[in-house]
Motif scaffolding. Structure first.
Motif, PDB file in Angstrom:
ATOM      1  N   MET A  60     -44.436 -26.308  -5.062  1.00  0.00           N
ATOM      2  CA  MET A  60     -44.784 -25.197  -4.187  1.00  0.00           C
ATOM      3  C   MET A  60     -43.546 -24.734  -3.437  1.00  0.00           C
ATOM      4  SD  MET A  60     -46.919 -27.301  -1.292  1.00  0.00           S
ATOM      5  CE  MET A  60     -46.259 -28.794  -0.560  1.00  0.00           C
ATOM      6  N   VAL A  61     -43.320 -23.420  -3.378  1.00  0.00           N
ATOM      7  CA  VAL A  61     -42.188 -22.866  -2.637  1.00  0.00           C
ATOM      8  C   VAL A  61     -42.476 -23.010  -1.154  1.00  0.00           C
ATOM      9  CG1 VAL A  61     -40.858 -20.798  -2.120  1.00  0.00           C
ATOM     10  CG2 VAL A  61     -41.569 -21.257  -4.473  1.00  0.00           C
ATOM     11  N   THR A  62     -41.571 -23.638  -0.426  1.00  0.00           N
ATOM     12  CA  THR A  62     -41.833 -23.986   0.965  1.00  0.00           C
ATOM     13  C   THR A  62     -40.845 -23.401   1.963  1.00  0.00           C
ATOM     14  OG1 THR A  62     -40.569 -26.024   0.732  1.00  0.00           O
ATOM     15  CG2 THR A  62     -42.932 -26.140   0.275  1.00  0.00           C
ATOM     16  N   HIS A  63     -39.650 -23.037   1.515  1.00  0.00           N
ATOM     17  CA  HIS A  63     -38.624 -22.489   2.405  1.00  0.00           C
ATOM     18  C   HIS A  63     -38.055 -21.208   1.799  1.00  0.00           C
ATOM     19  CE1 HIS A  63     -37.964 -25.588   5.557  1.00  0.00           C
ATOM     20  NE2 HIS A  63     -38.418 -26.423   4.643  1.00  0.00           N
TER      21      HIS A  63
ATOM     22  N   ASP B  12     -36.326 -26.156 -10.904  1.00  0.00           N
ATOM     23  CA  ASP B  12     -35.461 -25.180 -11.567  1.00  0.00           C
ATOM     24  C   ASP B  12     -34.016 -25.250 -11.096  1.00  0.00           C
ATOM     25  OD1 ASP B  12     -37.630 -24.137 -13.032  1.00  0.00           O
ATOM     26  OD2 ASP B  12     -38.184 -22.832 -11.356  1.00  0.00           O
ATOM     27  N   ASP B  13     -33.744 -26.140 -10.148  1.00  0.00           N
ATOM     28  CA  ASP B  13     -32.385 -26.265  -9.616  1.00  0.00           C
ATOM     29  C   ASP B  13     -32.202 -27.701  -9.137  1.00  0.00           C
ATOM     30  OD1 ASP B  13     -29.807 -25.613  -8.717  1.00  0.00           O
ATOM     31  OD2 ASP B  13     -30.456 -23.654  -7.952  1.00  0.00           O
ATOM     32  N   GLN B  14     -31.036 -28.000  -8.586  1.00  0.00           N
ATOM     33  CA  GLN B  14     -30.713 -29.382  -8.249  1.00  0.00           C
ATOM     34  C   GLN B  14     -31.682 -29.982  -7.230  1.00  0.00           C
ATOM     35  OE1 GLN B  14     -26.608 -28.970  -7.341  1.00  0.00           O
ATOM     36  NE2 GLN B  14     -26.919 -27.859  -5.432  1.00  0.00           N
ATOM     37  N   VAL B  15     -31.940 -31.275  -7.405  1.00  0.00           N
ATOM     38  CA  VAL B  15     -32.889 -32.002  -6.549  1.00  0.00           C
ATOM     39  C   VAL B  15     -32.098 -32.696  -5.440  1.00  0.00           C
ATOM     40  CG1 VAL B  15     -34.692 -33.769  -6.479  1.00  0.00           C
ATOM     41  CG2 VAL B  15     -34.435 -32.329  -8.513  1.00  0.00           C
ATOM     42  N   TRP B  16     -32.157 -32.099  -4.242  1.00  0.00           N
ATOM     43  CA  TRP B  16     -31.360 -32.586  -3.116  1.00  0.00           C
ATOM     44  C   TRP B  16     -31.985 -33.779  -2.410  1.00  0.00           C
ATOM     45  CZ3 TRP B  16     -26.493 -31.723  -2.046  1.00  0.00           C
ATOM     46  CH2 TRP B  16     -25.892 -30.508  -2.423  1.00  0.00           C
ATOM     47  N   GLY B  17     -33.312 -33.927  -2.503  1.00  0.00           N
ATOM     48  CA  GLY B  17     -33.946 -34.989  -1.737  1.00  0.00           C
ATOM     49  C   GLY B  17     -35.139 -35.601  -2.446  1.00  0.00           C
ATOM     50  N   VAL B  18     -35.324 -36.907  -2.261  1.00  0.00           N
ATOM     51  CA  VAL B  18     -36.512 -37.616  -2.740  1.00  0.00           C
ATOM     52  C   VAL B  18     -36.967 -38.552  -1.634  1.00  0.00           C
ATOM     53  CG1 VAL B  18     -35.960 -37.493  -5.207  1.00  0.00           C
ATOM     54  CG2 VAL B  18     -35.093 -39.406  -3.854  1.00  0.00           C
ATOM     55  N   ALA B  19     -38.299 -38.718  -1.492  1.00  0.00           N
ATOM     56  CA  ALA B  19     -38.818 -39.602  -0.448  1.00  0.00           C
ATOM     57  C   ALA B  19     -40.188 -40.131  -0.845  1.00  0.00           C
ATOM     58  CB  ALA B  19     -38.912 -38.869   0.887  1.00  0.00           C
ATOM     59  N   TYR B  20     -40.361 -41.443  -0.751  1.00  0.00           N
ATOM     60  CA  TYR B  20     -41.644 -42.078  -1.032  1.00  0.00           C
ATOM     61  C   TYR B  20     -42.559 -42.025   0.189  1.00  0.00           C
ATOM     62  CZ  TYR B  20     -40.537 -44.363  -5.523  1.00  0.00           C
ATOM     63  OH  TYR B  20     -40.248 -44.631  -6.846  1.00  0.00           O
ATOM     64  N   SER B  21     -43.859 -41.978  -0.085  1.00  0.00           N
ATOM     65  CA  SER B  21     -44.849 -42.171   0.975  1.00  0.00           C
ATOM     66  C   SER B  21     -44.816 -43.633   1.406  1.00  0.00           C
ATOM     67  CB  SER B  21     -46.249 -41.812   0.474  1.00  0.00           C
ATOM     68  OG  SER B  21     -46.617 -42.639  -0.627  1.00  0.00           O
ATOM     69  N   ASP B  22     -45.404 -43.926   2.568  1.00  0.00           N
ATOM     70  CA  ASP B  22     -45.336 -45.269   3.126  1.00  0.00           C
ATOM     71  C   ASP B  22     -45.991 -46.309   2.225  1.00  0.00           C
ATOM     72  OD1 ASP B  22     -44.768 -47.222   5.152  1.00  0.00           O
ATOM     73  OD2 ASP B  22     -46.866 -47.136   5.734  1.00  0.00           O
ATOM     74  N   ASP B  23     -47.020 -45.914   1.495  1.00  0.00           N
ATOM     75  CA  ASP B  23     -47.682 -46.876   0.603  1.00  0.00           C
ATOM     76  C   ASP B  23     -47.085 -46.880  -0.805  1.00  0.00           C
ATOM     77  OD1 ASP B  23     -48.621 -44.510  -0.476  1.00  0.00           O
ATOM     78  OD2 ASP B  23     -50.735 -44.894  -0.032  1.00  0.00           O
TER      79      ASP B  23
ATOM     80  N   LYS C 100     -46.900 -42.110  -3.721  1.00  0.00           N
ATOM     81  CA  LYS C 100     -46.506 -40.717  -3.939  1.00  0.00           C
ATOM     82  C   LYS C 100     -45.017 -40.551  -3.693  1.00  0.00           C
ATOM     83  CE  LYS C 100     -51.012 -38.926  -2.455  1.00  0.00           C
ATOM     84  NZ  LYS C 100     -51.545 -40.260  -2.072  1.00  0.00           N
ATOM     85  N   LEU C 101     -44.460 -39.541  -4.341  1.00  0.00           N
ATOM     86  CA  LEU C 101     -43.047 -39.215  -4.184  1.00  0.00           C
ATOM     87  C   LEU C 101     -42.902 -37.724  -3.929  1.00  0.00           C
ATOM     88  CD1 LEU C 101     -40.036 -40.302  -4.503  1.00  0.00           C
ATOM     89  CD2 LEU C 101     -40.157 -39.319  -6.814  1.00  0.00           C
ATOM     90  N   ALA C 102     -42.163 -37.378  -2.878  1.00  0.00           N
ATOM     91  CA  ALA C 102     -41.832 -35.980  -2.605  1.00  0.00           C
ATOM     92  C   ALA C 102     -40.423 -35.699  -3.094  1.00  0.00           C
ATOM     93  CB  ALA C 102     -41.939 -35.681  -1.116  1.00  0.00           C
ATOM     94  N   THR C 103     -40.244 -34.558  -3.771  1.00  0.00           N
ATOM     95  CA  THR C 103     -38.916 -34.124  -4.201  1.00  0.00           C
ATOM     96  C   THR C 103     -38.678 -32.712  -3.698  1.00  0.00           C
ATOM     97  OG1 THR C 103     -39.695 -33.195  -6.308  1.00  0.00           O
ATOM     98  CG2 THR C 103     -39.096 -35.529  -6.294  1.00  0.00           C
ATOM     99  N   VAL C 104     -37.452 -32.435  -3.245  1.00  0.00           N
ATOM    100  CA  VAL C 104     -37.103 -31.090  -2.763  1.00  0.00           C
ATOM    101  C   VAL C 104     -35.847 -30.618  -3.473  1.00  0.00           C
ATOM    102  CG1 VAL C 104     -38.213 -31.391  -0.524  1.00  0.00           C
ATOM    103  CG2 VAL C 104     -35.791 -31.985  -0.789  1.00  0.00           C
TER     104      VAL C 104
ATOM    105  N   MET D 228     -40.935 -27.875  -2.926  1.00  0.00           N
ATOM    106  CA  MET D 228     -41.213 -29.289  -2.785  1.00  0.00           C
ATOM    107  C   MET D 228     -42.324 -29.666  -3.754  1.00  0.00           C
ATOM    108  SD  MET D 228     -42.356 -31.596   0.547  1.00  0.00           S
ATOM    109  CE  MET D 228     -43.774 -30.582   0.966  1.00  0.00           C
ATOM    110  N   ASN D 229     -42.102 -30.728  -4.509  1.00  0.00           N
ATOM    111  CA  ASN D 229     -43.119 -31.235  -5.419  1.00  0.00           C
ATOM    112  C   ASN D 229     -43.596 -32.605  -4.948  1.00  0.00           C
ATOM    113  OD1 ASN D 229     -42.794 -28.995  -7.072  1.00  0.00           O
ATOM    114  ND2 ASN D 229     -41.416 -30.020  -8.493  1.00  0.00           N
ATOM    115  N   ILE D 230     -44.870 -32.877  -5.131  1.00  0.00           N
ATOM    116  CA  ILE D 230     -45.452 -34.178  -4.820  1.00  0.00           C
ATOM    117  C   ILE D 230     -45.966 -34.799  -6.109  1.00  0.00           C
ATOM    118  CG2 ILE D 230     -47.141 -35.457  -3.453  1.00  0.00           C
ATOM    119  CD1 ILE D 230     -45.158 -33.984  -1.700  1.00  0.00           C
TER     120      ILE D 230
END
Length: 289
Positions: free
Chosen positions: A1-4, A259-270, A273-277, A283-285
């Motif tokens: 989803m486009v977020t910024h 469609d472009d470089q992946v600057w960030g990745v972050a796991y949920s606390d459990d 899930k993984l967020a990528t930006v 941002m994709n989940i």
């Protein structure tokens, strides 16, 4: 989803409160629900692109570093900028930042090759850890609070003892800029990612490189260790995010939806899930467990 409205350079997922925070070149920070993934707040104040974001261990505050040389703190509970906690760090004295495990300090990298340690309570620089090296592009605290590490533009990796401020290890193994790093949950491993396309795993105690992983086709820009302790994620300018098995030392899954470089990745606390930006403004989940 486009977020910024412009590329997203950083993402953090809280250990408490289940919030996702993203920072963008559009100068804004956004807060998202980790349940519904809907935007809950837009935080404005930086005058130039946001380089990095992190969330305090108690989940109540976010910090951000920016090209405007300011470190800003944001109240995630009352959805407001904590104005009295804004620090004017000075030109290129706070490139990327990370909270200490107790939330009382933030470490940032400096263009002079130092780690600056800032007090979050007093909003001032508390001490400087010197590497006598090159521009520090990445920093990370160990979960046990005993170590702080940094990666330099020339490929060097340094690990400091937090209680004494003593330099424990200066590690070789990368030939180009180290843009990202993360400790394992037990603080025994340090994983680093570099423009040389490699991901290195270091033994924190002994200071030796255990493995060097290949798989990305371009710069490795981001890393996140899974809370399950057996996996970590990486993001790259090859537009891909990958999941790696720590024990097997191999990639077990690749996501190629950006469609472009992946600057960030972050796991949920459990760790499920993984967020990528990405520079593509999205941002994709992903479901990981």
């Amino acid at each position: 989803m486009v977020t910024h409205e412009d590329g997203i350079w950083s993402v953090a997922w809280s250990k408490r409160g289940n919030r996702i925070v993203t920072g963008s070149v559009d100068d804004t920070i956004k807060v998202w629900s980790g349940d519904s993934f809907e935007e809950t707040n837009l935080l404005e104040g930086h005058q130039l692109g946001v380089l990095s974001v992190d969330i305090s261990p108690d989940g109540t505050t976010a910090m951000s570093t920016s090209l405007d040389s300011q470190i800003r703190f944001w109240d995630l509970i009352h959805r407001a900028k904590t104005d009295d906690k804004t620090i004017d760090a000075g030109p290129v004295e706070a490139w990327t930042g990370a909270y200490s495990p107790d939330g009382r300090h933030v470490a940032t990298g400096s263009h002079t090759g130092n780690i600056n340690i800032w007090s979050t309570e007093e909003s001032k620089k508390e001490r400087t850890l010197e590497t006598r090296g090159k521009f520090i592009m990445s920093v990370a605290y160990s979960p046990n609070g005993l170590y702080v590490a940094c990666g330099a533009e020339n490929g060097a990796v340094h690990i400091f003892d937090v209680p004494t401020g003593r330099l424990l290890h200066s590690l070789q193994g990368h030939s180009m800029c180290v843009r990202t790093m993360t400790f394992s949950p037990d603080s025994a491993l340090l994983i680093t990612g570099s423009d040389d396309k490699r991901i290195n795993l270091y033994d924190v105690h002994h200071g030796n490189c255990l493995s060097s992983l290949a798989g990305h086709q371009s710069w490795v820009l981001s890393l996140s260790y899974s809370p399950d302790t057996t996996h970590f994620a990486s993001g790259s300018s090859d537009k891909r995010a990958k999941i790696w098995d720590v024990k097997a030392r191999q990639c077990i899954h690749t996501f190629d939806d950006h469609d472009d470089q992946v600057w960030g990745v972050a796991y949920s606390d459990d760790g499920t899930k993984l967020a990528t930006v990405s520079e593509d403004r999205s941002m994709n989940i992903y479901q990981t467990g």
